[in-house]
Design a protein around this motif. Structure first.
Motif, PDB file in Angstrom:
ATOM      1  N   SER A   1      -0.425  77.873  39.345  1.00  0.00           N
ATOM      2  CA  SER A   1       0.293  76.711  38.816  1.00  0.00           C
ATOM      3  C   SER A   1       1.481  77.166  37.973  1.00  0.00           C
ATOM      4  CB  SER A   1      -0.637  75.840  37.968  1.00  0.00           C
ATOM      5  OG  SER A   1      -1.660  75.278  38.741  1.00  0.00           O
TER       6      SER A   1
ATOM      7  N   GLY B   1      -5.284  67.918  34.453  1.00  0.00           N
ATOM      8  CA  GLY B   1      -3.839  67.938  34.624  1.00  0.00           C
ATOM      9  C   GLY B   1      -3.152  68.881  33.671  1.00  0.00           C
TER      10      GLY B   1
ATOM     11  N   ALA C   1       1.319  71.257  39.233  1.00  0.00           N
ATOM     12  CA  ALA C   1       0.061  70.540  39.449  1.00  0.00           C
ATOM     13  C   ALA C   1      -0.316  70.519  40.928  1.00  0.00           C
ATOM     14  CB  ALA C   1       0.182  69.112  38.915  1.00  0.00           C
TER      15      ALA C   1
ATOM     16  N   SER D   1      -3.643  65.646  37.549  1.00  0.00           N
ATOM     17  CA  SER D   1      -3.823  66.497  38.726  1.00  0.00           C
ATOM     18  C   SER D   1      -3.812  65.688  40.014  1.00  0.00           C
ATOM     19  CB  SER D   1      -5.145  67.259  38.627  1.00  0.00           C
ATOM     20  OG  SER D   1      -5.127  68.170  37.558  1.00  0.00           O
TER      21      SER D   1
ATOM     22  N   ALA E   1      -3.666  72.188  42.907  1.00  0.00           N
ATOM     23  CA  ALA E   1      -4.538  71.447  43.825  1.00  0.00           C
ATOM     24  C   ALA E   1      -4.684  72.172  45.154  1.00  0.00           C
ATOM     25  CB  ALA E   1      -3.984  70.050  44.055  1.00  0.00           C
TER      26      ALA E   1
END
Length: 374
Positions: free
Chosen positions: A317, A267, A339, A301, A343
């Motif tokens: 990000s 994260g 975040a 995350s 992903a």
């Protein structure tokens, strides 16, 4: 009118061979001397902060000008063609004396990426390469990877500080990102504590990875992390209170206004300075001071749909974080979007193909997008 952004610094061509889709626990399970390993097609795309962060910001809706230095060679032409395909506003400097930077990215499933990197023309980017007239129209100047640009880290980061001072004097806000360095290289032997102490007073948004930051600020702590990780992913063994916060507090003491620490698949940690410090950031950003000042937290995350490669996930990000800030989002929401974008990024081999509009990401976040379990 959109707030104008300059994304400047390091650019390269990334060449990523596609490995068999079988996770490995150790690199030696895949790569060993004398072994022939059959791989798939090679993904060829732009890399570096300028292309990854700059193009991602453009795709997310920001008004971005890209600025970097290339060689007059085939790799340089390939980068130019890719940027033109994205209809990016480019201010590329082409050098006949230097080669274009490139990286061979080894993205073995189950193993953190390995980069074989040639810095090329990036080593000869200087503060004077940024036109003064552009700075006067700019709300945010994002500079990426001075740790891979020799001109920027020589003489205790004198050129980097000169660049950041010019930007601040022109009335723009600054953001700064780093990249990992080879410990045995000239960059690895640089006194980064001194560089950061001199540069961070001119940095509004500091967005490195936690590993890069620890390597630079506290080499003894970094080596202890390596021992604890025992060859695995360092970010998997980190504790927020014991490992991450001490580094974060040191950054704030050195002068950073807003800190976002990328902590790999785990994260992101964030921290912002007090009200007076946030008020001092360029008024061109139109920041909601109350929504940013004196905040701290860790954003775990989100679970990705699949993982093909982490290439560019950190850069995209950051692109989401900065673009969300420019769009008037709160600090907390900006970190969530960062975040979420990370992903999405790992679902592709390149940095851009997995990107999703903020509207889509916010719907998924508000609907309870599953978080990663540690």
């Amino acid at each position: 009118m959109k707030k104008k952004v300059i994304a400047a610094g390091h650019i390269c061509l990334d060449i990523t061979p596609v490995f068999p889709d079988k996770k490995a626990e150790r690199l030696t399970d895949i790569l060993s001397p004398g072994k022939l390993l059959q791989v798939g097609w090679a993904d060829v795309h732009t890399g570096g902060a300028v292309a990854n962060t700059g193009l991602a910001m453009k795709l997310l809706g920001a008004d971005v000008t890209l600025m970097a230095k290339l060689g007059k060679d085939s790799f340089g032409s390939m980068i130019t063609n890719i940027l033109q395909e994205h209809e990016a506003d480019c201010r590329m400097i082409v050098s006949e004396q230097e080669s274009t930077s490139y990286s061979v990215v080894l993205a073995v499933p189950g193993i953190d990426r390995i980069f074989l990197h040639n810095p090329g023309a990036n080593d000869h980017f200087y503060a004077d390469d940024v036109p003064e007239e552009l700075l006067g129209q700019t709300a945010l100047f994002h500079f990426g990877y001075p740790s891979l640009m020799r001109s920027m880290y020589l003489e205790e980061g004198g050129e980097l500080c000169r660049l950041l001072r010019r930007v601040k004097a022109a009335g723009a806000a600054t953001s700064l990102d780093f990249a990992a360095v080879d410990a045995d290289s000239e960059a690895g032997r640089t006194d980064w504590v001194t560089v950061l102490a001199k540069a961070l007073p001119y940095v509004d948004f500091f967005v490195p990875s936690v590993e890069e930051l620890c390597f630079m600020l506290d080499r003894q702590r970094y080596e202890e992390w390596q021992r604890r990780a025992a060859g695995g992913d360092i970010t998997e063994i980190l504790d927020v209170e014991r490992d991450i916060k001490p580094l974060a507090y040191r950054c704030m003491e050195l002068g950073a206004k807003v800190l976002l620490l990328k902590c790999g698949a785990c994260g992101m940690y964030y921290r912002a300075a007090d009200t007076e410090a946030i008020k001092a950031i360029s008024p061109r950003l139109e920041l909601d001071v109350a929504a940013w000042a004196d905040q701290e937290g860790f954003e775990t995350s989100f679970e990705p749909e699949r993982v093909l490669s982490g290439t560019g996930a950190g850069d995209t990000s950051i692109a989401a974080f900065l673009t969300a800030m420019l769009k008037g989002k709160t600090l907390k929401r900006s970190v969530q979007l960062a975040a979420a974008t990370g992903a999405c990024c790992v679902t592709g081999y390149d940095a851009l193909s997995g990107l999703q509009p903020f509207e889509v990401l916010e719907q998924r976040i508000d609907a309870g997008w599953e978080k990663r379990k540690r």
